[in-house]
Enzyme design. Structure first.
Site, mmCIF file in Angstrom:
data_model
loop_
_atom_site.group_PDB
_atom_site.id
_atom_site.type_symbol
_atom_site.label_atom_id
_atom_site.label_comp_id
_atom_site.label_asym_id
_atom_site.label_seq_id
_atom_site.Cartn_x
_atom_site.Cartn_y
_atom_site.Cartn_z
ATOM 1 C CG HIS A 142 -20.425 -45.403 16.531
ATOM 2 N ND1 HIS A 142 -20.392 -44.898 17.804
ATOM 3 C CD2 HIS A 142 -21.605 -46.066 16.424
ATOM 4 C CE1 HIS A 142 -21.498 -45.222 18.443
ATOM 5 N NE2 HIS A 142 -22.246 -45.936 17.641
ATOM 6 C CE LYS A 160 -21.392 -52.029 22.833
ATOM 7 N NZ LYS A 160 -22.596 -52.358 23.643
#
Ligand code: PAF
Length: 277
Positions: free
Chosen positions: A33, A145
């Site tokens: 993140h 991802k």
């Protein structure tokens, strides 16, 4: 950094800051993140991050309740990396009444992840559209991802003509190759040691394709058998076209190998892109 809980306060804060870039998250932040935020920051005067665990995208037997809620630690990470606004709504703020209008993605929502998680992408697209309406960013960043999620959201923005640029961030990996994910925290020590096998198999598929292999079904079946042999429960390993995750036609160059498998009680997903010359 402002931590804001209500939609009204968010709108008020962002009225002063219309040039904003947005990173939606479900919290329990990790280096993956943080990389997305680093990608975001130079693109706008104001970086907005949301933290909301979205019930709508979890199936009835999925891990909504055990999904980690770690706001104090998350907030410290976000402050350190220079985020300007963190939006942390509670469920009633986002869904004050049952969400009867939903975003129905294309057939892409029914394959691969969607086949194993019915309704998941409808839930993702619905909350992201809602968050986009609240934040009104000019750009939004999503990690590769979740490859299929990125493609679904890119389609959504195109089909609804939203004035938002969707930017994809590369997957961040641990030193042993395991893709960083909030769900890695559920792995036991033994499972954590086993988990990098998924990426090793994807790398192996990558090598074979780069070296000219075209028998994709063999590559997929061998990888699934190898996972099963080591105690995994694979949902799929699939060699697909990058643009829409459809099976490959001859001469296709932009390829992605996507995989999902359960290790103990934890479901992991990963992928590698392959550019064939
Ligand atoms: O990728 C995620 O964390 C979530 O699916 C998202 C995009 C924040 C929507 O809830």
């Amino acid at each position: 950094m402002d931590i804001i809980h209500s939609a009204a306060a968010l709108r008020e804060r962002l009225r002063r800051e219309p040039n904003n870039v947005f990173v939606p998250t479900m919290g329990n932040l990790h280096e993956g993140h943080i990389e997305l935020i680093r990608l975001a920051k130079p693109r706008a005067a104001c970086t907005v991050v949301s933290i909301f665990v979205n019930r709508l995208q979890f199936g009835p037997r999925e891990d909504f309740d055990r999904y980690p809620r770690t706001l104090p630690v998350d907030a410290a990470h976000l402050e350190a990396v220079g985020v300007d606004v963190v939006f942390v709504p509670d469920e009633r703020e986002i869904y004050p009444e049952p969400q009867t209008f939903v975003v129905e993605p294309s057939d892409l929502q029914h394959i691969l992840e969607g086949a194993h998680r019915p309704g998941h992408f409808r839930g993702v697209a619905t909350v992201v559209l809602k968050l986009f309406n609240l934040v009104q960013p000019h750009s939004a960043i999503f990690g590769k991802k979740d490859y299929q999620q990125y493609l679904v959201l890119r389609d959504m923005v195109k089909q609804f003509a939203l004035p938002i640029e969707i930017i994809a961030g590369d997957t961040v990996r641990a030193a042993d190759g395991l893709a960083l994910s909030s769900r890695n925290g559920f792995l036991t020590a033994e499972e954590r040691a086993e988990a990098p096998r998924l990426y090793r198999l994807l790398r192996n598929a990558h090598e074979q394709i780069i070296n000219g292999a075209h028998d994709y079904q063999r590559i997929e079946l061998e990888a699934m058998a190898e996972l099963a042999h080591h105690g995994w429960h694979p949902d799929y390993v699939a060699v697909r076209r990058q643009s829409d995750l459809q099976p490959l036609h001859d001469g296709e160059r932009e390829i992605v190998v996507v995989a999902a498998a359960r290790l103990g009680s934890t479901r992991l997903i990963d992928n590698v892109e392959v550019l064939r010359s």
